[in-house]
Write a protein that holds these residues in place. Structure first.
Motif, PDB file in Angstrom:
ATOM      1  N   UNK A 193     -10.192   4.803  -6.167  1.00 31.33           N
ATOM      2  CA  UNK A 193      -9.012   4.197  -5.571  1.00 31.33           C
ATOM      3  C   UNK A 193      -8.951   4.562  -4.089  1.00 31.33           C
ATOM      4  N   UNK A 194      -8.570   3.598  -3.283  1.00 30.97           N
ATOM      5  CA  UNK A 194      -8.534   3.793  -1.841  1.00 30.97           C
ATOM      6  C   UNK A 194      -7.341   4.625  -1.400  1.00 30.97           C
ATOM      7  N   UNK A 195      -7.328   4.894  -0.141  1.00 34.04           N
ATOM      8  CA  UNK A 195      -6.273   5.708   0.446  1.00 34.04           C
ATOM      9  C   UNK A 195      -4.925   4.979   0.390  1.00 34.04           C
ATOM     10  N   UNK A 196      -4.936   3.668   0.595  1.00 36.85           N
ATOM     11  CA  UNK A 196      -3.721   2.864   0.566  1.00 36.85           C
ATOM     12  C   UNK A 196      -3.815   1.824  -0.540  1.00 36.85           C
ATOM     13  N   UNK A 235      -0.508  -3.353  -1.302  1.00 36.60           N
ATOM     14  CA  UNK A 235       0.718  -3.702  -0.583  1.00 36.60           C
ATOM     15  C   UNK A 235       0.734  -3.052   0.799  1.00 36.60           C
ATOM     16  N   UNK A 236       0.362  -1.798   0.873  1.00 37.51           N
ATOM     17  CA  UNK A 236       0.339  -1.097   2.158  1.00 37.51           C
ATOM     18  C   UNK A 236      -0.751  -1.669   3.067  1.00 37.51           C
ATOM     19  N   UNK A 237      -1.855  -2.043   2.468  1.00 39.24           N
ATOM     20  CA  UNK A 237      -2.950  -2.639   3.243  1.00 39.24           C
ATOM     21  C   UNK A 237      -2.502  -3.960   3.859  1.00 39.24           C
ATOM     22  N   UNK A 255      -2.265  -4.968   7.767  1.00 34.99           N
ATOM     23  CA  UNK A 255      -2.905  -6.181   8.296  1.00 34.99           C
ATOM     24  C   UNK A 255      -1.894  -7.044   9.038  1.00 34.99           C
ATOM     25  N   UNK A 256      -0.679  -7.176   8.486  1.00 36.29           N
ATOM     26  CA  UNK A 256       0.371  -7.946   9.170  1.00 36.29           C
ATOM     27  C   UNK A 256       0.742  -7.303  10.504  1.00 36.29           C
ATOM     28  N   UNK A 257       0.860  -5.972  10.508  1.00 36.88           N
ATOM     29  CA  UNK A 257       1.157  -5.269  11.768  1.00 36.88           C
ATOM     30  C   UNK A 257       0.044  -5.493  12.785  1.00 36.88           C
TER      31      UNK A 257
END
Length: 116
Positions: free
Chosen positions: A1-4, A7-9, A13-15
C-alpha cells in the motif's frame, strides 16, 4: 500500500493542476506587463537625451538663475530615467524568477508522482 490513499492522491493532483494554472496566469500577466513597460521605456528612452541637448542650447539664452533651474530639472529627469530602467530590469528579473519557480514546482510534483 502506498503512502497516500487514492482520495489523497486525487486531492494532490487537483492542487498540482490548480497551482500550475495559477503559475501560468501569473507568468502571462508578468510577461504582458514587462512587454508594456519595456515598450514604453524603449519608446521614451531618448527623451532625456533630447531634452538635455535642448537645455544646453537654451541655457546660453537664459538668465543664470533660469539656466540653473533648467539644468536642475534636467538632472531630475535623468534620475527618473534611471528609475524607469531599474523598473524594467526588476520586472525582467521577476519574470525570470516566476518562470524558474514554476518550473521547480512542476518538477517537485513530478518527482512526487514518480515516487509513488
Amino acid at each position: 500500500m502506498g503512502l497516500f490513499g487514492n482520495n489523497q492522491k486525487k486531492i494532490i493532483e487537483d492542487l498540482h493542476r490548480k497551482n500550475e494554472d495559477h503559475c501560468k496566469e501569473i507568468s502571462m500577466e508578468i510577461d504582458e506587463l514587462l512587454h508594456e513597460l519595456k515598450s514604453d521605456y524603449d519608446e521614451n528612452q531618448e527623451v532625456v537625451n533630447e531634452f538635455t541637448s535642448f537645455v544646453n542650447e537654451l541655457k546660453t539664452k537664459l538668465s543664470p538663475e533660469d539656466a540653473k533651474r533648467l539644468i536642475d530639472f534636467s538632472s531630475r529627469l535623468s534620475k527618473i530615467k534611471r528609475c524607469a530602467r531599474k523598473g524594467v530590469e526588476a520586472m525582467r528579473e521577476l519574470a525570470r524568477d516566476q518562470r524558474k519557480l514554476t518550473s521547480e514546482t512542476r518538477m517537485e510534483y513530478e518527482e512526487y508522482f514518480y515516487m509513488k
